[in-house]
Design a protein around this motif. Structure first.
Motif, short mmCIF file in Angstrom:
data_model
loop_
_atom_site.label_atom_id
_atom_site.label_comp_id
_atom_site.label_asym_id
_atom_site.label_seq_id
_atom_site.Cartn_x
_atom_site.Cartn_y
_atom_site.Cartn_z
N THR A 73 1.00 -1.21 0.06
CA THR A 73 0.10 -0.04 0.00
C THR A 73 0.80 1.17 0.11
O THR A 73 0.68 2.27 -0.64
CB THR A 73 -0.96 -0.04 1.39
OG1 THR A 73 -1.96 -1.02 1.05
CG2 THR A 73 -1.70 1.24 1.45
N ALA A 76 2.64 1.78 -3.30
CA ALA A 76 1.55 2.33 -4.58
C ALA A 76 1.37 3.68 -4.50
O ALA A 76 1.53 4.52 -5.06
CB ALA A 76 0.50 1.61 -4.55
N ALA A 77 1.21 4.22 -2.96
CA ALA A 77 1.05 5.49 -2.53
C ALA A 77 1.91 6.27 -3.09
O ALA A 77 2.12 7.51 -3.46
CB ALA A 77 0.43 5.47 -0.96
N THR A 80 2.62 6.61 -6.50
CA THR A 80 1.51 7.64 -7.09
C THR A 80 1.77 9.09 -6.81
O THR A 80 1.49 10.03 -7.55
CB THR A 80 0.39 7.18 -6.63
OG1 THR A 80 -0.11 5.82 -7.10
CG2 THR A 80 -0.93 8.06 -7.35
N LEU A 142 -2.03 -0.54 -11.11
CA LEU A 142 -3.03 0.15 -10.00
C LEU A 142 -2.54 1.71 -10.05
O LEU A 142 -3.04 2.73 -10.03
CB LEU A 142 -2.49 -0.34 -8.67
CG LEU A 142 -3.00 0.48 -7.41
CD1 LEU A 142 -4.64 0.72 -7.26
CD2 LEU A 142 -2.61 -0.33 -6.07
N VAL A 143 -0.85 1.69 -10.19
CA VAL A 143 -0.37 3.16 -10.02
C VAL A 143 -0.80 3.95 -11.10
O VAL A 143 -0.92 5.47 -10.80
CB VAL A 143 1.10 3.02 -9.93
CG1 VAL A 143 1.84 4.44 -10.10
CG2 VAL A 143 1.61 2.38 -8.70
N LEU A 146 -4.36 5.44 -10.71
CA LEU A 146 -4.10 6.41 -9.75
C LEU A 146 -3.38 7.79 -10.10
O LEU A 146 -3.91 8.92 -9.49
CB LEU A 146 -3.60 5.74 -8.39
CG LEU A 146 -4.38 4.79 -7.89
CD1 LEU A 146 -3.68 4.13 -6.41
CD2 LEU A 146 -5.75 5.13 -7.57
N THR A 211 -5.67 3.35 -2.88
CA THR A 211 -4.74 2.16 -3.17
C THR A 211 -5.40 0.83 -2.83
O THR A 211 -5.01 -0.15 -3.04
CB THR A 211 -3.65 2.23 -2.41
OG1 THR A 211 -3.84 2.48 -0.98
CG2 THR A 211 -2.73 3.54 -2.77
N GLY A 214 -6.48 -1.83 -5.26
CA GLY A 214 -5.55 -2.81 -5.83
C GLY A 214 -5.87 -4.06 -5.68
O GLY A 214 -5.73 -5.02 -6.60
N GLU A 221 -1.88 -5.43 -1.63
CA GLU A 221 -1.93 -4.32 -0.87
C GLU A 221 -2.81 -4.63 0.54
O GLU A 221 -3.37 -5.63 0.70
CB GLU A 221 -2.43 -3.11 -1.52
CG GLU A 221 -3.80 -3.22 -2.13
CD GLU A 221 -5.04 -3.56 -1.38
OE1 GLU A 221 -5.22 -2.56 -0.60
OE2 GLU A 221 -5.87 -4.17 -1.59
#
Length: 290
Positions: A73, A76-77, A80, A142-143, A146, A211, A214, A221
């Motif tokens: 998580t 990815a955050a 992004t 995912l990224v 976002l 996130t 995901g 995540e």
């Protein structure tokens, strides 16, 4: 005359309005506490608060399993946030550009990105692009969606900060012989980013929550790990209460950081907007003379 960043866009509430806000805040808090208390009573009556349903979470292996999802998580955050902020900065400058074509392209991107649901973008990455031969790793499935969505939000936050600055900042830089690019890079943007820093951090809260989508692409995540864990141990409510608590801790920390940035002693107030700033806000396609 100076005002806060909020009062630059909205009128300050009067005494009666502030009183109403306090009253409704108290009422809302009491209602929320009542709902929580009712939920706790219901959980207790169904045996969901029994000790044997919570003791498994004293096992270090469970926390290690959830920790892997937490790392995913945060990864990815972070990606992004970096990519979204960089792209948002470019879009904000493009939307403020004096070149009509650049301004319209950036405006179109921002408006479309703000309109399309993130979930639809993820489904496009998952099912649409692979049919065209573009199959990205799970993290980027995912990224990328976002980033597309959050870059538009970052762009509007940065643009609002630039528009809220008094034109005298730009004029002072030009009078010193600086080019417009130098003025934007060394004078306007540093001040604008400082003013909107709390709003940027608040946007990170929204980003961190997103996130959790995901799980759709089976990216490892926190929420996805929680789903797998609950299917394994049969403790659905307990597992998701723990996952919720972790998200609350993360987002609460970011919200606290935003509040501290808003109240920091060295944070200067914004000057009252000039006639150009409201025009830019009401007519976002118009160029800004900076």
């Amino acid at each position: 005359m100076t005002s806060s960043p909020v009062s630059a866009l909205y009128d300050e509430p009067g005494p009666r309005t502030r009183l109403k806000i306090r009253i409704w805040s108290v009422v809302s808090a009491l209602v929320i506490l009542g709902v929580v208390a009712l939920g706790v009573v219901q959980f207790a009556s169904k045996g969901q608060l029994d000790a044997d349903r919570w003791t498994p979470f004293l096992d270090l292996a469970i926390w290690e399993y959830l920790g892997v999802g937490l790392v995913g998580t945060l990864q990815a955050a972070a990606l992004t946030a970096v990519l979204g902020f960089a792209l948002g900065l470019v879009l904000a400058l493009g939307r403020l550009s004096r070149v009509t074509a650049v301004r319209w392209v950036c405006t179109a991107y921002i408006e479309v990105a703000r309109t399309i649901p993130v979930l639809l973008l993820i489904y496009l990455m998952l099912f649409g692009l692979p049919q065209l031969g573009l199959n990205f790793p799970l993290l980027w499935k995912l990224v990328i969606p976002l980033t597309i969505a959050n870059s538009a939000a970052f762009a509007e936050i940065i643009r609002a900060g630039v528009l809220a600055l008094p034109r005298g900042q730009t004029e002072a830089g030009l009078s010193l012989g600086m080019s417009r690019w130098q003025v934007d890079r060394k004078v306007v943007l540093p001040q604008a980013l400082r003013f909107v820093a709390p709003s940027l951090v608040v946007q990170l809260v929204s980003l961190l929550k997103d996130t959790s989508l995901g799980y759709i692409v089976a990216f490892t995540e926190l929420l996805y790990r929680g789903q797998v864990l609950s299917a394994y141990n049969g403790l659905l409510i307990q597992t998701f209460v723990v996952v919720t608590a972790i998200f609350l801790a993360l987002n609460g920390s970011l919200s606290g950081l935003a509040s501290r940035l808003q109240r920091r002693p060295g944070r200067r107030s914004l000057a009252a907007p000039t006639e150009t700033a409201p025009a830019g806000l009401t007519t976002p396609n118009a160029p800004v003379d900076r």
